[in-house]
Write a protein that holds these residues in place. Structure first.
Motif, PDB file in Angstrom:
ATOM      1  N   LEU A  70     -50.875  38.735 -18.404  1.00  0.00           N
ATOM      2  CA  LEU A  70     -49.754  39.256 -18.076  1.00  0.00           C
ATOM      3  C   LEU A  70     -48.843  39.496 -19.207  1.00  0.00           C
ATOM      4  O   LEU A  70     -48.599  38.607 -19.895  1.00  0.00           O
ATOM      5  CB  LEU A  70     -48.801  38.411 -17.118  1.00  0.00           C
ATOM      6  N   ALA A  71     -48.464  40.854 -19.583  1.00  0.00           N
ATOM      7  CA  ALA A  71     -47.923  41.223 -20.758  1.00  0.00           C
ATOM      8  C   ALA A  71     -46.464  40.889 -20.748  1.00  0.00           C
ATOM      9  O   ALA A  71     -45.780  41.149 -19.691  1.00  0.00           O
ATOM     10  CB  ALA A  71     -48.067  42.624 -21.022  1.00  0.00           C
ATOM     11  N   ILE A  72     -45.740  39.985 -21.862  1.00  0.00           N
ATOM     12  CA  ILE A  72     -44.609  39.584 -21.513  1.00  0.00           C
ATOM     13  C   ILE A  72     -43.659  40.481 -22.554  1.00  0.00           C
ATOM     14  O   ILE A  72     -42.727  40.934 -22.325  1.00  0.00           O
ATOM     15  CB  ILE A  72     -44.534  38.083 -21.841  1.00  0.00           C
ATOM     16  N   GLN A  73     -44.190  40.553 -23.866  1.00  0.00           N
ATOM     17  CA  GLN A  73     -43.423  41.081 -25.013  1.00  0.00           C
ATOM     18  C   GLN A  73     -44.359  41.582 -25.980  1.00  0.00           C
ATOM     19  O   GLN A  73     -45.414  41.087 -26.331  1.00  0.00           O
ATOM     20  CB  GLN A  73     -42.610  40.272 -25.541  1.00  0.00           C
ATOM     21  N   ASN A  74     -43.993  43.107 -26.250  1.00  0.00           N
ATOM     22  CA  ASN A  74     -44.785  43.776 -27.523  1.00  0.00           C
ATOM     23  C   ASN A  74     -44.231  43.621 -28.851  1.00  0.00           C
ATOM     24  O   ASN A  74     -42.937  43.409 -29.002  1.00  0.00           O
ATOM     25  CB  ASN A  74     -45.054  45.020 -27.110  1.00  0.00           C
ATOM     26  N   SER A  75     -45.059  43.565 -29.770  1.00  0.00           N
ATOM     27  CA  SER A  75     -44.627  43.574 -31.273  1.00  0.00           C
ATOM     28  C   SER A  75     -44.273  45.259 -31.192  1.00  0.00           C
ATOM     29  O   SER A  75     -44.330  45.957 -30.265  1.00  0.00           O
ATOM     30  CB  SER A  75     -45.765  43.501 -32.352  1.00  0.00           C
ATOM     31  N   GLU A  76     -43.517  45.560 -32.290  1.00  0.00           N
ATOM     32  CA  GLU A  76     -42.980  46.883 -32.666  1.00  0.00           C
ATOM     33  C   GLU A  76     -43.923  47.907 -32.839  1.00  0.00           C
ATOM     34  O   GLU A  76     -43.748  49.111 -32.165  1.00  0.00           O
ATOM     35  CB  GLU A  76     -42.128  46.946 -33.938  1.00  0.00           C
TER      36      GLU A  76
ATOM     37  N   PRO B  47     -44.683  45.360 -21.255  1.00  0.00           N
ATOM     38  CA  PRO B  47     -44.101  44.228 -20.581  1.00  0.00           C
ATOM     39  C   PRO B  47     -44.136  44.222 -19.164  1.00  0.00           C
ATOM     40  O   PRO B  47     -43.717  45.135 -18.690  1.00  0.00           O
ATOM     41  CB  PRO B  47     -42.869  43.955 -21.515  1.00  0.00           C
ATOM     42  N   GLY B  48     -44.474  43.102 -18.539  1.00  0.00           N
ATOM     43  CA  GLY B  48     -44.463  43.251 -17.134  1.00  0.00           C
ATOM     44  C   GLY B  48     -45.633  43.816 -16.489  1.00  0.00           C
ATOM     45  O   GLY B  48     -46.017  43.831 -15.202  1.00  0.00           O
ATOM     46  N   ASP B  49     -46.786  44.157 -17.290  1.00  0.00           N
ATOM     47  CA  ASP B  49     -48.021  44.565 -16.806  1.00  0.00           C
ATOM     48  C   ASP B  49     -48.884  43.450 -16.409  1.00  0.00           C
ATOM     49  O   ASP B  49     -49.346  42.796 -17.522  1.00  0.00           O
ATOM     50  CB  ASP B  49     -48.736  45.812 -17.619  1.00  0.00           C
ATOM     51  N   LEU B  50     -49.700  43.346 -15.419  1.00  0.00           N
ATOM     52  CA  LEU B  50     -50.778  42.482 -15.076  1.00  0.00           C
ATOM     53  C   LEU B  50     -52.302  43.223 -15.060  1.00  0.00           C
ATOM     54  O   LEU B  50     -52.316  44.356 -14.726  1.00  0.00           O
ATOM     55  CB  LEU B  50     -50.770  42.080 -13.465  1.00  0.00           C
ATOM     56  N   GLN B  51     -53.176  42.618 -15.874  1.00  0.00           N
ATOM     57  CA  GLN B  51     -54.317  43.257 -16.486  1.00  0.00           C
ATOM     58  C   GLN B  51     -55.437  42.197 -15.922  1.00  0.00           C
ATOM     59  O   GLN B  51     -55.361  41.215 -15.975  1.00  0.00           O
ATOM     60  CB  GLN B  51     -54.557  43.350 -17.733  1.00  0.00           C
ATOM     61  N   LEU B  52     -56.321  43.046 -15.112  1.00  0.00           N
ATOM     62  CA  LEU B  52     -57.570  42.251 -15.019  1.00  0.00           C
ATOM     63  C   LEU B  52     -58.814  42.698 -15.520  1.00  0.00           C
ATOM     64  O   LEU B  52     -58.841  43.989 -15.504  1.00  0.00           O
ATOM     65  CB  LEU B  52     -57.796  42.505 -13.166  1.00  0.00           C
ATOM     66  N   PHE B  53     -59.382  42.025 -16.356  1.00  0.00           N
ATOM     67  CA  PHE B  53     -60.431  42.454 -17.182  1.00  0.00           C
ATOM     68  C   PHE B  53     -61.909  41.698 -17.210  1.00  0.00           C
ATOM     69  O   PHE B  53     -61.906  40.437 -17.050  1.00  0.00           O
ATOM     70  CB  PHE B  53     -59.894  42.647 -18.553  1.00  0.00           C
ATOM     71  N   LYS B  54     -62.814  42.418 -17.055  1.00  0.00           N
ATOM     72  CA  LYS B  54     -64.367  41.961 -17.101  1.00  0.00           C
ATOM     73  C   LYS B  54     -64.771  42.244 -18.275  1.00  0.00           C
ATOM     74  O   LYS B  54     -65.268  43.271 -18.682  1.00  0.00           O
ATOM     75  CB  LYS B  54     -65.108  42.585 -15.920  1.00  0.00           C
TER      76      LYS B  54
END
Ligand SMILES: [Fe+2]
Length: 278
Positions: free
Chosen positions: A165-171, A210-217
């Motif tokens: 789950l992305a919370i905060q990105n760098s610039e 931020p706020g994106d949920l990722q499922l990855f194989k």
């Protein structure tokens, strides 16, 4: 009860009988089949993002830093191979993980994790029959803290799937780059080498928000997080699920990732805790 952290209108994970749930599930599975990667963009509400950023800010200094060099396979060097071979390509890795015991059940991260339907949706999307939360009290849900210059070099995962789950990105920087199924049916070292040399046309790039949920194989797909730029720390939550109940990490791996172990890690490894702790 209304949970303001997850956008339940868009992602009604708690209403599996709804049409919208079935649609989201179908799209997520299709993306996983096609590319081994699905993104539920805007999974969190703006309030959810704000609360998670505040929670992560409060514990970011608890992150345990680990440094090292790794090749795409997390394996040893093999000097019998030519120097450009992927097995011989080691890249610096620097990371900090805030262990799971810094996140109370009353806080936003665990309220999301414990939300009705969260685990079940992910299990169903991944089409996993055996699916359990990692029972490790330091690792069931953690936050990765990364700073300028950090990232995660090209690699294949050793686990079958990853839920983040992305919370905060760098610039700037920090793109998620991946070459789907590049390892399917064989190692294909020539293709892997092209990715490492930045000459492959098989790399997809994702800029998670931020706020994106990722499922990855990631077992068959070479992937990396590109180096970060700017002063802002990048925060990503990682939810861990495994295929057997009651699993915890090994003492060696746990110490490496979090800088400490708990009695449960030693007990499960067949070691008496008191032999080590006093
Ligand atoms: Fe990975």
């Amino acid at each position: 009860m209304h949970n303001a952290l997850i956008d339940l209108e868009r992602y009604p994970i708690d209403r599996p009988d709804s049409l919208r749930y079935q649609q989201v599930l179908r799209e997520t599975r299709e993306a996983l089949h096609a590319r081994g990667c699905a993104v539920l963009s805007g999974f969190l509400t703006p309030q959810g993002i704000a609360e998670l950023v505040a929670e992560a800010d409060g514990v970011a200094d608890k992150g345990h830093r680990s440094f090292g060099h790794t090749n795409p396979y997390f394996s040893e060097d093999d000097p019998t191979l030519p120097p450009e071979h992927p097995v011989r390509r080691f890249f610096p890795r620097s990371n900090a993980f805030v262990a799971a015991d810094h996140f109370p059940t009353s806080g936003p991260l665990r309220r999301i994790h414990d939300h009705s339907g969260f685990d079940a949706f992910i299990q169903s999307a991944l089409e996993q029959t055996a699916f359990y939360r990692y029972a490790d009290p330091l690792a069931d849900v953690i936050v990765n803290v990364a700073e300028e210059g950090n990232g995660f070099p090209w690699h294949f995962d050793t686990n079958n799937f990853t839920v983040t789950l992305a919370i905060q990105n760098s610039e700037a920087g920090g793109s998620f780059e991946y070459a789907p199924d590049i390892r399917r049916g064989g190692e294909h070292f020539d293709e892997v080498q092209r990715v490492l040399d930045d000459t492959s046309d098989r790399v997809h790039r994702l800029d998670l928000q931020p706020g994106d949920l990722q499922l990855f194989k990631g077992r068959y797909s070479l992937h990396r997080v590109a180096p970060l730029r700017g002063k802002t720390r990048r925060y990503v939550a990682i939810f861990s699920y495994v295929e057997e109940p009651d699993m915890v990490g090994s003492p060696e791996r746990t110490r490496q990732l979090y800088g400490r172990v708990l009695p449960i890690h030693l007990e499960r490894a067949g070691l008496r805790a008191d032999n080590y702790l006093d």
